[in-house]
Design a protein around this motif. Structure first.
Motif, PDB file in Angstrom:
ATOM      1  N   ASN A  84       4.166  10.661  10.787  1.00  0.00           N
ATOM      2  CA  ASN A  84       5.425  10.900   9.712  1.00  0.00           C
ATOM      3  C   ASN A  84       6.010  10.848   8.895  1.00  0.00           C
ATOM      4  OD1 ASN A  84       1.935  12.031   8.603  1.00  0.00           O
ATOM      5  ND2 ASN A  84       2.834  14.162   9.527  1.00  0.00           N
ATOM      6  N   LYS A  85       6.873  10.051   9.356  1.00  0.00           N
ATOM      7  CA  LYS A  85       8.047   9.701   9.526  1.00  0.00           C
ATOM      8  C   LYS A  85       8.322   8.173   9.335  1.00  0.00           C
ATOM      9  CE  LYS A  85      10.464  12.904  11.718  1.00  0.00           C
ATOM     10  NZ  LYS A  85      11.227  14.005  10.909  1.00  0.00           N
ATOM     11  N   ILE A  86       6.822   7.307   8.494  1.00  0.00           N
ATOM     12  CA  ILE A  86       7.424   5.965   8.182  1.00  0.00           C
ATOM     13  C   ILE A  86       6.265   5.904   6.757  1.00  0.00           C
ATOM     14  CG2 ILE A  86       6.618   3.359   9.160  1.00  0.00           C
ATOM     15  CD1 ILE A  86       6.171   3.948  11.993  1.00  0.00           C
ATOM     16  N   ILE A  87       7.423   5.759   6.083  1.00  0.00           N
ATOM     17  CA  ILE A  87       6.558   5.727   4.554  1.00  0.00           C
ATOM     18  C   ILE A  87       6.617   4.463   3.627  1.00  0.00           C
ATOM     19  CG2 ILE A  87       6.684   8.217   4.490  1.00  0.00           C
ATOM     20  CD1 ILE A  87       8.719   6.810   1.657  1.00  0.00           C
ATOM     21  N   ASN A  88       5.509   4.020   2.761  1.00  0.00           N
ATOM     22  CA  ASN A  88       5.387   2.638   2.222  1.00  0.00           C
ATOM     23  C   ASN A  88       4.884   2.903   0.777  1.00  0.00           C
ATOM     24  OD1 ASN A  88       4.493  -0.397   2.985  1.00  0.00           O
ATOM     25  ND2 ASN A  88       2.818  -0.038   2.281  1.00  0.00           N
ATOM     26  N   ILE A  89       5.100   1.455   0.651  1.00  0.00           N
ATOM     27  CA  ILE A  89       4.729   1.431  -0.993  1.00  0.00           C
ATOM     28  C   ILE A  89       3.123   0.730  -0.596  1.00  0.00           C
ATOM     29  CG2 ILE A  89       6.868   0.306  -1.921  1.00  0.00           C
ATOM     30  CD1 ILE A  89       6.351   2.034  -4.497  1.00  0.00           C
ATOM     31  N   HIS A  90       2.556   0.553  -1.719  1.00  0.00           N
ATOM     32  CA  HIS A  90       1.780  -0.607  -2.545  1.00  0.00           C
ATOM     33  C   HIS A  90       1.286  -0.693  -2.839  1.00  0.00           C
ATOM     34  CE1 HIS A  90      -1.876  -2.485  -1.454  1.00  0.00           C
ATOM     35  NE2 HIS A  90      -2.311  -2.457  -1.389  1.00  0.00           N
ATOM     36  N   PRO A  91       1.526  -2.018  -3.874  1.00  0.00           N
ATOM     37  CA  PRO A  91       1.390  -1.785  -5.801  1.00  0.00           C
ATOM     38  C   PRO A  91       0.162  -2.234  -6.384  1.00  0.00           C
ATOM     39  CG  PRO A  91       1.535  -4.087  -4.965  1.00  0.00           C
ATOM     40  CD  PRO A  91       1.734  -3.183  -3.622  1.00  0.00           C
ATOM     41  N   GLY A 138      -6.471  -2.747  -1.606  1.00  0.00           N
ATOM     42  CA  GLY A 138      -5.614  -1.896  -0.090  1.00  0.00           C
ATOM     43  C   GLY A 138      -6.939  -3.419   1.160  1.00  0.00           C
ATOM     44  N   GLY A 139      -5.464  -3.282   2.421  1.00  0.00           N
ATOM     45  CA  GLY A 139      -6.608  -3.943   3.946  1.00  0.00           C
ATOM     46  C   GLY A 139      -5.810  -5.579   3.726  1.00  0.00           C
ATOM     47  N   LYS A 140      -6.387  -6.299   4.530  1.00  0.00           N
ATOM     48  CA  LYS A 140      -5.666  -7.509   5.309  1.00  0.00           C
ATOM     49  C   LYS A 140      -5.636  -8.442   3.743  1.00  0.00           C
ATOM     50  CE  LYS A 140      -6.276 -10.701   9.015  1.00  0.00           C
ATOM     51  NZ  LYS A 140      -4.837 -10.902   9.008  1.00  0.00           N
ATOM     52  N   GLY A 141      -4.572  -8.752   3.687  1.00  0.00           N
ATOM     53  CA  GLY A 141      -4.595 -10.390   2.549  1.00  0.00           C
ATOM     54  C   GLY A 141      -3.764  -9.266   1.424  1.00  0.00           C
ATOM     55  N   MET A 142      -3.932  -8.290   1.174  1.00  0.00           N
ATOM     56  CA  MET A 142      -3.573  -7.323  -0.348  1.00  0.00           C
ATOM     57  C   MET A 142      -2.509  -7.405  -0.467  1.00  0.00           C
ATOM     58  SD  MET A 142      -6.097  -7.256  -3.166  1.00  0.00           S
ATOM     59  CE  MET A 142      -7.201  -8.138  -3.044  1.00  0.00           C
ATOM     60  N   TYR A 143      -1.261  -8.027  -0.461  1.00  0.00           N
ATOM     61  CA  TYR A 143      -0.070  -7.406  -0.928  1.00  0.00           C
ATOM     62  C   TYR A 143       0.495  -8.571  -2.508  1.00  0.00           C
ATOM     63  CZ  TYR A 143       0.263 -12.010   1.561  1.00  0.00           C
ATOM     64  OH  TYR A 143       0.300 -13.170   2.472  1.00  0.00           O
ATOM     65  N   TYR A 200       1.861   7.651   4.302  1.00  0.00           N
ATOM     66  CA  TYR A 200       2.931   7.156   5.407  1.00  0.00           C
ATOM     67  C   TYR A 200       1.387   6.214   6.119  1.00  0.00           C
ATOM     68  CZ  TYR A 200       4.407  12.304   4.564  1.00  0.00           C
ATOM     69  OH  TYR A 200       5.506  13.202   4.554  1.00  0.00           O
ATOM     70  N   VAL A 201       2.971   5.868   7.367  1.00  0.00           N
ATOM     71  CA  VAL A 201       2.205   5.186   7.837  1.00  0.00           C
ATOM     72  C   VAL A 201       1.267   5.333   8.991  1.00  0.00           C
ATOM     73  CG1 VAL A 201       2.391   2.639   9.008  1.00  0.00           C
ATOM     74  CG2 VAL A 201       3.549   3.344   6.659  1.00  0.00           C
ATOM     75  N   ASN A 202       0.383   4.914   9.347  1.00  0.00           N
ATOM     76  CA  ASN A 202      -0.694   5.347  10.389  1.00  0.00           C
ATOM     77  C   ASN A 202      -0.987   3.793  11.311  1.00  0.00           C
ATOM     78  OD1 ASN A 202      -2.664   4.257   9.116  1.00  0.00           O
ATOM     79  ND2 ASN A 202      -3.726   6.469   9.194  1.00  0.00           N
ATOM     80  N   PRO A 203      -1.995   3.810  12.348  1.00  0.00           N
ATOM     81  CA  PRO A 203      -1.533   2.883  12.705  1.00  0.00           C
ATOM     82  C   PRO A 203      -2.852   1.174  12.169  1.00  0.00           C
ATOM     83  CG  PRO A 203      -2.588   4.957  14.165  1.00  0.00           C
ATOM     84  CD  PRO A 203      -2.032   5.090  13.094  1.00  0.00           C
ATOM     85  N   LYS A 204      -3.458   2.123  11.566  1.00  0.00           N
ATOM     86  CA  LYS A 204      -3.975   1.607  10.126  1.00  0.00           C
ATOM     87  C   LYS A 204      -3.425   1.510   8.554  1.00  0.00           C
ATOM     88  CE  LYS A 204      -9.224   2.559  11.794  1.00  0.00           C
ATOM     89  NZ  LYS A 204      -8.667   3.278  12.732  1.00  0.00           N
ATOM     90  N   TYR A 205      -2.506   1.502   8.902  1.00  0.00           N
ATOM     91  CA  TYR A 205      -1.365   0.718   7.826  1.00  0.00           C
ATOM     92  C   TYR A 205      -1.933   1.823   6.464  1.00  0.00           C
ATOM     93  CZ  TYR A 205       2.284  -2.231   6.592  1.00  0.00           C
ATOM     94  OH  TYR A 205       3.165  -2.828   5.441  1.00  0.00           O
ATOM     95  N   ASP A 206      -2.425   0.755   5.478  1.00  0.00           N
ATOM     96  CA  ASP A 206      -2.966   1.240   3.966  1.00  0.00           C
ATOM     97  C   ASP A 206      -4.064   2.605   4.032  1.00  0.00           C
ATOM     98  OD1 ASP A 206      -2.711  -2.002   2.353  1.00  0.00           O
ATOM     99  OD2 ASP A 206      -1.088  -0.828   3.259  1.00  0.00           O
ATOM    100  N   GLU A 207      -4.426   3.765   5.637  1.00  0.00           N
ATOM    101  CA  GLU A 207      -5.032   4.367   5.396  1.00  0.00           C
ATOM    102  C   GLU A 207      -3.818   5.048   5.744  1.00  0.00           C
ATOM    103  OE1 GLU A 207      -8.591   1.313   7.002  1.00  0.00           O
ATOM    104  OE2 GLU A 207      -8.147   3.299   7.570  1.00  0.00           O
ATOM    105  N   GLY A 208      -2.768   5.618   5.689  1.00  0.00           N
ATOM    106  CA  GLY A 208      -2.232   7.238   6.402  1.00  0.00           C
ATOM    107  C   GLY A 208      -2.388   8.053   4.793  1.00  0.00           C
ATOM    108  N   ASN A 209      -2.262   8.736   4.783  1.00  0.00           N
ATOM    109  CA  ASN A 209      -2.470  10.197   3.706  1.00  0.00           C
ATOM    110  C   ASN A 209      -1.529   9.627   2.688  1.00  0.00           C
ATOM    111  OD1 ASN A 209      -4.114  11.114   5.735  1.00  0.00           O
ATOM    112  ND2 ASN A 209      -1.705  12.145   6.084  1.00  0.00           N
ATOM    113  N   ILE A 210      -2.163   9.747   1.723  1.00  0.00           N
ATOM    114  CA  ILE A 210      -1.387   9.459   0.324  1.00  0.00           C
ATOM    115  C   ILE A 210      -0.304  10.971   0.321  1.00  0.00           C
ATOM    116  CG2 ILE A 210      -1.453   9.028  -2.187  1.00  0.00           C
ATOM    117  CD1 ILE A 210      -4.335   7.345  -1.534  1.00  0.00           C
TER     118      ILE A 210
END
Ligand code: GRF
Length: 190
Positions: free
Chosen positions: A98-105, A112-117, A139-149
């Motif tokens: 819970n100390k890695i965060i990401n922004i998805h446009p 979301g998911g593979k190739g979506m950037y 938050y970033v979890n091992p499944k990347y775009d699926e971390g808690n919003i």
């Protein structure tokens, strides 16, 4: 002091918005920029703001001892992804729960998911004639775009908005909301 380390692969406009937001902040600072691209514009922005930078390659990134050493050296309290295109490995998520965060446009879970950037997202939103788009900070979890919003923000779209216009509307939301959301998360992580 809470030290923020930003990971970025591209131009770094979000990184710069965050750096500027924390200029002269009493308890939070950006003290390292990590990029996986020697030519990334974010590195020039780091120089302009006299912030330590480090360019890594795949070997570094897959070496827990080396990477965790870099982050320990700068006493990283929160990792902020700002257009970083490599998946975050499990060792890093485990070392920074819970100390890695990401922004998805886009408004996850859609787009979301593979190739979506980047523009791929805005083109898909355009082709699906969406009436709105937005951002998701999570938050970033091992499944990347699926971390808690943590936060989502929306912008209305006009029927004739091109993918480029959509991208500009979304980027404006990113610059407006990412810095303050990083601040909120950093304060809560203390
Ligand atoms: C932004 O659109 C962000 O949402 C995505 O990558 C892009 C980074 O842009 N994760 P910049 O390098 O911060 O200008």
């Amino acid at each position: 002091m809470i030290n923020l380390t930003i990971f970025a692969s591209g131009g770094g406009s979000n990184a710069e918005a965050i750096i500027q937001h924390f200029n002269n902040h009493p308890t939070i600072q950006v003290n390292l920029i990590i990029s996986n691209k020697t030519t990334a514009g974010v590195l020039d922005r780091a120089d302009r703001h006299q912030i330590k930078k480090r360019v890594i390659d795949r070997t570094d990134f897959n070496d827990p001892k080396k990477m965790l050493g870099y982050l320990k050296e700068t006493e990283t309290g929160l990792i902020v992804l700002a257009g970083f295109l490599w998946l975050i490995p499990a060792y890093l998520v485990e070392a920074f729960p819970n100390k890695i965060i990401n922004i998805h446009p886009a408004l996850l879970p859609k787009y979301g998911g593979k190739g979506m950037y980047g523009q791929h997202i805005h083109r898909a939103v355009f082709e699906n004639k969406e009436r709105e788009s937005g951002i998701t900070i999570h938050y970033v979890n091992p499944k990347y775009d699926e971390g808690n919003i943590i936060l989502q923000a929306r912008c209305p779209l006009q029927p004739d908005d091109s993918p480029e216009v959509i991208g500009r509307k979304v980027l404006a939301l990113e610059h407006r909301f990412y810095p303050v959301t990083v601040e909120m998360v950093a304060i809560q992580s203390e």
